[in-house]
Design an enzyme around this catalytic site. Structure first.
Site, PDB file in Angstrom:
ATOM      1  N   THR A 241     -66.412   4.650 -24.500  1.00  0.00           N
ATOM      2  CA  THR A 241     -67.205   5.344 -23.486  1.00  0.00           C
ATOM      3  C   THR A 241     -66.344   5.663 -22.270  1.00  0.00           C
ATOM      4  O   THR A 241     -65.738   4.769 -21.677  1.00  0.00           O
ATOM      5  CB  THR A 241     -68.391   4.463 -23.039  1.00  0.00           C
ATOM      6  N   CYS A 327     -40.766  -3.560 -11.780  1.00  0.00           N
ATOM      7  CA  CYS A 327     -40.858  -4.267 -13.057  1.00  0.00           C
ATOM      8  C   CYS A 327     -39.721  -5.251 -13.177  1.00  0.00           C
ATOM      9  O   CYS A 327     -39.884  -6.373 -13.619  1.00  0.00           O
ATOM     10  CB  CYS A 327     -40.823  -3.292 -14.217  1.00  0.00           C
TER      11      CYS A 327
END
Ligand SMILES: *Cc1c(COP(=O)(O)O)cnc(C)c1O
Length: 384
Positions: A241, A327
């Site tokens: 959805t 990162c």
């Protein structure tokens, strides 16, 4: 104490309040499922998706039906890379990408390698750019996909997309670009640049986190295997959805970014030039990482040879910025992007990624300049 000055716009951007406003009705009143075709609750939610699809498509001269909503650029990159290799890999087993891509592209490529496909990793020059001649040499009739990012998230360099697109197209390969740092920031035209797939993220353009999109050129020409099985939403490419509030936010963020694109880029260039000039004047041995001019003006990545990165960040508590790579700092290694442009040990240990954006002020720039100069001079004094 005042909160630190936010200088980490490549990591994420604050939500623009105009975006929040566009999202609110779908968080509160309009709670319908866009997949519900039998009543007004569903229609209202679906209308939000339709509008956002138009808004996102318009930024890159695409058609609304070519936009597939995802949870972000990570998912879009996975879908594009794994999805194309799985769809076309039997005939064209080769994937070509670049060593300085975002981790989610590199890890998707690694997954393709484990699945038996061939992966060609292109190096970059000391300026961070892909050499089109080197690319031409490896893209052939066995290549299904060429994946090269638009703007690098660590060093801000802008890859020559139009040339890369021409090379891929000439060999009959598809061209995917991770445009998380470029969409809504630099002009992108999917058709003119021969881009077949493009990944987009909401939270890099002052929209919400948890939403993004994959542009996919007209489906007859671009085969992509879905990575999620389910109800067949998003033309069967991405089941689940859709979140109307997040998607409405993405659409509004895309439109706002596109409307203000050249003005915003000009503003950021003025601010960044001022910071760069200040830092260079007072720290003559500072190194700029990445091409001097072929870059997004909201990014500055600099190294301070001989200094320690942790000590430097500790001196800069008033600034919210990242060491060379967000990162890399989480896993405590040197930045693979800085290594790829040939920076050695001494130059990667103290690197700063300074990311400015829509809400950065002249005052922020001056404070940041002063703080960095002071910190570097203090640490240098300790070393010598
Ligand atoms: C932020 C970013 C991503 C990941 O995007 P998400 O929407 O957070 O998944 C991918 N590629 C680049 C270049 C990015 O900057």
């Amino acid at each position: 104490m005042a909160p630190p000055i936010y200088l980490d716009y490549q990591s994420t951007t604050p939500l623009d309040e105009r975006v929040l406003k566009a999202m609110m009705p779908y968080l509160a009143t309009h709670f319908g499922n866009p997949h519900s075709a039998t009543h007004a609750y569903g229609w209202t939610a679906e209308a939000a998706l339709d509008l956002a699809r138009e808004e996102v498509a318009a930024v890159i001269a695409a058609k609304p039906r070519e936009i597939v909503f995802t949870s972000g650029a990570t998912e879009a990159n996975n879908l594009a890379i794994k999805g194309v290799m799985q769809a076309l890999g039997a005939k064209r087993p080769k994937l070509v990408t670049v060593v300085t891509e975002h981790k989610c592209v590199l890890q998707s490529a690694a997954a393709c390698l484990r699945d038996g496909y061939e992966v060609e990793m292109l190096p970059v020059g000391s300026d961070g750019l892909v050499d089109p001649d080197r690319l031409s040499a490896v893209v052939d009739e066995r290549t299904a996909l060429v994946s090269v990012m638009a703007v690098n998230n660590e060093i801000g360099v802008v890859q020559p997309l139009a040339e890369i697109g021409r090379i891929a197209r000439a060999a009959g390969a598809l061209f995917h670009t991770d445009a998380a740092q470029a969409f809504g920031k630099i002009p992108l035209n999917a058709e003119a640049m021969n881009i077949d797939l493009m990944s987009i993220s909401g939270h890099k353009i002052y929209g919400p986190k948890g939403v993004g999109a994959l542009y996919r050129r007209d489906e007859r020409r671009v085969a992509v295997r879905p990575q999620m099985d389910g109800g067949g939403q998003e033309g069967g490419l991405r089941s689940g959805t859709q979140p109307p509030a997040l998607v409405a936010g993405l659409g509004r963020a895309a439109r706002l970014s596109s409307d203000g694109m050249s003005q915003e880029a000009g503003h950021l260039k003025t601010l960044m030039d001022r910071l760069k000039t200040r830092l260079r004047a007072d720290i003559p041995d500072m190194l700029l990482n990445g091409h001097e001019t072929t870059r997004w003006p909201g990014n500055l990545n600099v190294s301070f040879p001989g200094l320690d990165g942790d000590l430097l960040l500790a001196e800069l508590r008033g600034l919210a910025l990242s060491s060379g790579a967000a990162c890399a700092s989480a896993v405590e290694g040197p930045s693979y992007v800085l290594e790829a442009i040939g920076r050695g040990e001494a130059e990667t240990r103290a690197a700063l990624r300074i990311g400015i954006g829509r809400f950065t002020t002249d005052q922020d720039i001056d404070t940041a300049g002063n703080d960095i100069v002071q910190a570097v001079q203090k640490l240098k004094g300790l070393c010598s």
